[in-house]
Design a protein around this motif. Structure first.
Motif, PDB file in Angstrom:
ATOM      1  N   GLN A  46      -0.099  10.058   9.832  1.00 46.72           N
ATOM      2  CA  GLN A  46      -1.227   9.824  10.742  1.00 46.72           C
ATOM      3  C   GLN A  46      -2.287   8.898  10.185  1.00 46.72           C
ATOM      4  O   GLN A  46      -3.029   8.269  10.927  1.00 46.72           O
ATOM      5  CB  GLN A  46      -1.877  11.163  11.109  1.00 46.72           C
ATOM      6  N   GLY A  47      -2.384   8.779   8.840  1.00 45.67           N
ATOM      7  CA  GLY A  47      -3.396   7.914   8.260  1.00 45.67           C
ATOM      8  C   GLY A  47      -2.993   6.462   8.146  1.00 45.67           C
ATOM      9  O   GLY A  47      -3.806   5.611   7.760  1.00 45.67           O
ATOM     10  N   LEU A  48      -1.746   6.140   8.484  1.00 47.77           N
ATOM     11  CA  LEU A  48      -1.209   4.798   8.244  1.00 47.77           C
ATOM     12  C   LEU A  48      -1.174   3.948   9.510  1.00 47.77           C
ATOM     13  O   LEU A  48      -0.709   4.393  10.555  1.00 47.77           O
ATOM     14  CB  LEU A  48       0.206   4.914   7.674  1.00 47.77           C
ATOM     15  N   SER A  49      -1.657   2.715   9.382  1.00 45.53           N
ATOM     16  CA  SER A  49      -1.619   1.753  10.491  1.00 45.53           C
ATOM     17  C   SER A  49      -1.147   0.393   9.995  1.00 45.53           C
ATOM     18  O   SER A  49      -1.596  -0.079   8.943  1.00 45.53           O
ATOM     19  CB  SER A  49      -3.008   1.581  11.123  1.00 45.53           C
ATOM     20  N   LEU A  50      -0.239  -0.217  10.750  1.00 44.25           N
ATOM     21  CA  LEU A  50       0.111  -1.620  10.539  1.00 44.25           C
ATOM     22  C   LEU A  50      -1.073  -2.423  11.059  1.00 44.25           C
ATOM     23  O   LEU A  50      -1.344  -2.438  12.259  1.00 44.25           O
ATOM     24  CB  LEU A  50       1.398  -1.956  11.290  1.00 44.25           C
ATOM     25  N   TRP A  51      -1.767  -3.088  10.167  1.00 42.69           N
ATOM     26  CA  TRP A  51      -3.076  -3.650  10.514  1.00 42.69           C
ATOM     27  C   TRP A  51      -3.012  -5.113  10.936  1.00 42.69           C
ATOM     28  O   TRP A  51      -3.706  -5.545  11.845  1.00 42.69           O
ATOM     29  CB  TRP A  51      -4.033  -3.480   9.340  1.00 42.69           C
ATOM     30  N   ASN A  52      -2.194  -5.897  10.250  1.00 39.97           N
ATOM     31  CA  ASN A  52      -2.169  -7.325  10.528  1.00 39.97           C
ATOM     32  C   ASN A  52      -0.873  -7.925  10.009  1.00 39.97           C
ATOM     33  O   ASN A  52      -0.304  -7.442   9.032  1.00 39.97           O
ATOM     34  CB  ASN A  52      -3.357  -8.011   9.853  1.00 39.97           C
ATOM     35  N   ILE A  53      -0.409  -8.980  10.683  1.00 39.57           N
ATOM     36  CA  ILE A  53       0.779  -9.710  10.242  1.00 39.57           C
ATOM     37  C   ILE A  53       0.426 -11.187  10.227  1.00 39.57           C
ATOM     38  O   ILE A  53      -0.113 -11.716  11.204  1.00 39.57           O
ATOM     39  CB  ILE A  53       1.972  -9.459  11.176  1.00 39.57           C
ATOM     40  N   GLU A  54       0.726 -11.838   9.126  1.00 37.67           N
ATOM     41  CA  GLU A  54       0.385 -13.257   8.965  1.00 37.67           C
ATOM     42  C   GLU A  54       1.619 -14.118   9.196  1.00 37.67           C
ATOM     43  O   GLU A  54       2.690 -13.850   8.646  1.00 37.67           O
ATOM     44  CB  GLU A  54      -0.150 -13.508   7.552  1.00 37.67           C
TER      45      GLU A  54
ATOM     46  N   VAL B 124       4.322   2.654   1.512  1.00 35.79           N
ATOM     47  CA  VAL B 124       2.877   2.855   1.484  1.00 35.79           C
ATOM     48  C   VAL B 124       2.546   4.339   1.396  1.00 35.79           C
ATOM     49  O   VAL B 124       1.680   4.760   0.602  1.00 35.79           O
ATOM     50  CB  VAL B 124       2.210   2.225   2.717  1.00 35.79           C
ATOM     51  N   ARG B 125       3.222   5.160   2.164  1.00 34.19           N
ATOM     52  CA  ARG B 125       2.947   6.601   2.159  1.00 34.19           C
ATOM     53  C   ARG B 125       3.329   7.229   0.815  1.00 34.19           C
ATOM     54  O   ARG B 125       2.668   8.172   0.355  1.00 34.19           O
ATOM     55  CB  ARG B 125       3.673   7.273   3.309  1.00 34.19           C
ATOM     56  N   ASN B 126       4.369   6.728   0.176  1.00 33.86           N
ATOM     57  CA  ASN B 126       4.739   7.233  -1.145  1.00 33.86           C
ATOM     58  C   ASN B 126       3.731   6.792  -2.205  1.00 33.86           C
ATOM     59  O   ASN B 126       3.395   7.555  -3.115  1.00 33.86           O
ATOM     60  CB  ASN B 126       6.149   6.758  -1.518  1.00 33.86           C
ATOM     61  N   LEU B 127       3.242   5.566  -2.098  1.00 36.85           N
ATOM     62  CA  LEU B 127       2.193   5.116  -3.001  1.00 36.85           C
ATOM     63  C   LEU B 127       0.933   5.968  -2.830  1.00 36.85           C
ATOM     64  O   LEU B 127       0.294   6.364  -3.819  1.00 36.85           O
ATOM     65  CB  LEU B 127       1.853   3.649  -2.733  1.00 36.85           C
TER      66      LEU B 127
ATOM     67  N   ASN C 297       4.059  -9.068   0.825  1.00 39.67           N
ATOM     68  CA  ASN C 297       5.011  -9.904   1.559  1.00 39.67           C
ATOM     69  C   ASN C 297       5.875  -9.072   2.495  1.00 39.67           C
ATOM     70  O   ASN C 297       6.247  -9.509   3.580  1.00 39.67           O
ATOM     71  CB  ASN C 297       5.874 -10.719   0.586  1.00 39.67           C
ATOM     72  N   ALA C 298       6.206  -7.845   2.081  1.00 40.69           N
ATOM     73  CA  ALA C 298       7.004  -6.933   2.891  1.00 40.69           C
ATOM     74  C   ALA C 298       6.937  -5.565   2.229  1.00 40.69           C
ATOM     75  O   ALA C 298       6.483  -5.434   1.087  1.00 40.69           O
ATOM     76  CB  ALA C 298       8.447  -7.419   2.987  1.00 40.69           C
ATOM     77  N   PHE C 299       7.422  -4.534   2.948  1.00 39.46           N
ATOM     78  CA  PHE C 299       7.316  -3.176   2.447  1.00 39.46           C
ATOM     79  C   PHE C 299       8.631  -2.429   2.639  1.00 39.46           C
ATOM     80  O   PHE C 299       9.338  -2.639   3.626  1.00 39.46           O
ATOM     81  CB  PHE C 299       6.180  -2.438   3.155  1.00 39.46           C
ATOM     82  N   LEU C 300       8.923  -1.533   1.704  1.00 39.58           N
ATOM     83  CA  LEU C 300      10.097  -0.679   1.790  1.00 39.58           C
ATOM     84  C   LEU C 300       9.804   0.521   2.684  1.00 39.58           C
ATOM     85  O   LEU C 300       8.649   0.843   2.977  1.00 39.58           O
ATOM     86  CB  LEU C 300      10.490  -0.193   0.390  1.00 39.58           C
TER      87      LEU C 300
ATOM     88  N   TYR D 299      -1.238  -3.315   5.661  1.00 42.47           N
ATOM     89  CA  TYR D 299      -1.343  -1.935   6.140  1.00 42.47           C
ATOM     90  C   TYR D 299      -2.666  -1.348   5.684  1.00 42.47           C
ATOM     91  O   TYR D 299      -3.211  -1.724   4.644  1.00 42.47           O
ATOM     92  CB  TYR D 299      -0.210  -1.072   5.573  1.00 42.47           C
ATOM     93  N   ARG D 300      -3.174  -0.420   6.457  1.00 39.30           N
ATOM     94  CA  ARG D 300      -4.326   0.376   6.034  1.00 39.30           C
ATOM     95  C   ARG D 300      -3.945   1.850   6.091  1.00 39.30           C
ATOM     96  O   ARG D 300      -3.319   2.304   7.048  1.00 39.30           O
ATOM     97  CB  ARG D 300      -5.537   0.130   6.927  1.00 39.30           C
ATOM     98  N   TYR D 301      -4.368   2.567   5.052  1.00 37.08           N
ATOM     99  CA  TYR D 301      -4.180   4.021   5.037  1.00 37.08           C
ATOM    100  C   TYR D 301      -5.554   4.668   4.970  1.00 37.08           C
ATOM    101  O   TYR D 301      -6.274   4.531   3.985  1.00 37.08           O
ATOM    102  CB  TYR D 301      -3.331   4.465   3.852  1.00 37.08           C
ATOM    103  N   TYR D 302      -5.909   5.383   6.063  1.00 32.97           N
ATOM    104  CA  TYR D 302      -7.214   6.018   6.188  1.00 32.97           C
ATOM    105  C   TYR D 302      -7.149   7.487   5.771  1.00 32.97           C
ATOM    106  O   TYR D 302      -6.210   8.197   6.122  1.00 32.97           O
ATOM    107  CB  TYR D 302      -7.697   5.943   7.635  1.00 32.97           C
ATOM    108  N   PHE D 303      -8.179   7.937   5.049  1.00 29.46           N
ATOM    109  CA  PHE D 303      -8.238   9.332   4.631  1.00 29.46           C
ATOM    110  C   PHE D 303      -9.689   9.748   4.441  1.00 29.46           C
ATOM    111  O   PHE D 303     -10.587   8.911   4.321  1.00 29.46           O
ATOM    112  CB  PHE D 303      -7.435   9.549   3.343  1.00 29.46           C
ATOM    113  N   TYR D 304      -9.922  11.050   4.428  1.00 33.63           N
ATOM    114  CA  TYR D 304     -11.261  11.571   4.171  1.00 33.63           C
ATOM    115  C   TYR D 304     -11.151  12.886   3.412  1.00 33.63           C
ATOM    116  O   TYR D 304     -10.158  13.609   3.532  1.00 33.63           O
ATOM    117  CB  TYR D 304     -12.052  11.756   5.474  1.00 33.63           C
ATOM    118  N   SER D 305     -12.155  13.145   2.609  1.00 42.04           N
ATOM    119  CA  SER D 305     -12.210  14.363   1.806  1.00 42.04           C
ATOM    120  C   SER D 305     -13.307  15.257   2.354  1.00 42.04           C
ATOM    121  O   SER D 305     -14.459  14.827   2.500  1.00 42.04           O
ATOM    122  CB  SER D 305     -12.490  14.005   0.345  1.00 42.04           C
ATOM    123  N   SER D 306     -12.953  16.502   2.676  1.00 41.38           N
ATOM    124  CA  SER D 306     -13.914  17.417   3.278  1.00 41.38           C
ATOM    125  C   SER D 306     -13.409  18.859   3.116  1.00 41.38           C
ATOM    126  O   SER D 306     -12.200  19.092   3.117  1.00 41.38           O
ATOM    127  CB  SER D 306     -14.088  17.095   4.765  1.00 41.38           C
TER     128      SER D 306
END
Length: 254
Positions: free
Chosen positions: A234-242, A195-198, A188-191, A110-117
């Motif tokens: 909105q900042g979270l994307s499932l990026w890749n699965i192996e 990710v958003r709680n982290l 390996n997997a996510f609850l 997963y990727r979580y994108y954010f910006y500070s402004s």
């Protein structure tokens, strides 16, 4: 029966997540309708990871079984003709019956994108806006405690249905770009909401509301009430699965 795997990308802003809902618009609902137009039979879709309301996917993988025989182009171009512009099938292939979109997956990223402004940028709609400056090095240092195998109960949604809260994070990198940042998290997997709680707790460190050592204490507590709030979707994307290489799933996105 034939088993078909699809590679899928979608913008999650307008969807109530992946999983079908009787009252709402979901990715599964839209995709099922579009596939059934081609298959001319009812079917059930299985996905690699059920994304929540507002979460996006760069690479989602689904499979379904059906009796119909169609050229693979029908599952791409034909299905895309019936999908909204925010969802797109990237590729399709016949797979062995042993392949399972969820259970055959080795890991997920997963990727979580954010910006500070000081002000919000309307062109960064796939990122989360943080009003105040962030100490990125503190966030990076704090995140090190999350690597490895842990009980992540402190970062698990109350409605999570996973049988075990134990997960393994293989890598967690904070990447700085010119005008934004992102955490890339490989596990390996996510609850549910993990990710958003982290991210919510890492932001507390980055804003100097909590020390770096606090995150490890929260992790060891296994107590969700001690962690920070769930950060926006909105900042979270499932990026890749192996998957095991012999399934050839990466071909769906090439």
């Amino acid at each position: 029966m034939n088993r078909v795997a699809l590679g899928l990308s979608y913008d999650g802003h307008d969807f109530e997540g992946w999983q079908t809902q009787p009252h709402g618009r979901t990715v599964q609902d839209e995709l099922t309708k579009a596939i059934e137009v081609i298959a001319q039979e009812p079917l059930t879709l299985i996905c690699a990871g059920r994304t929540d309301t507002g979460v996006h996917a760069r690479q989602q993988v689904v499979h379904f079984d059906m009796a119909a025989v169609r050229p693979m182009s029908a599952w791409v171009k034909g299905v895309n003709n019936s999908l909204p512009p925010t969802v797109s099938v990237q590729g399709a292939k016949l797979v062995d019956a042993e392949f399972h979109a969820r259970f055959s997956a080795l890991s997920r990223t997963y990727r979580y994108y954010f910006y500070s402004s000081p002000v919000r940028d309307p062109f960064k709609r796939f990122m989360t806006w943080v009003h105040y400056p962030l100490d990125l090095q503190a966030m990076r240092s704090a995140s090190a405690c999350l690597l490895g195998t842990h009980d992540f109960s402190a970062f698990r949604a109350s409605q999570c249905q996973a049988a075990s809260p134990v997960r393994t994070l293989h890598a967690m990198k904070l990447i700085e770009e010119a005008d934004h940042c992102y955490f890339e998290i490989h596990g390996n997997a996510f609850l549910h909401h993990m990710v958003r709680n982290l991210m919510g707790s890492l932001m507390e460190v980055g804003l100097h509301r909590q020390p770096e050592s606090w995150l490890e204490n929260v992790l060891e507590s296994k107590n969700r009430s001690l962690a920070a709030k769930t950060y926006p979707a909105q900042g979270l994307s499932l990026w890749n699965i192996e998957y095991p290489e012999h399934f050839g799933i990466q071909e769906l996105f090439e």
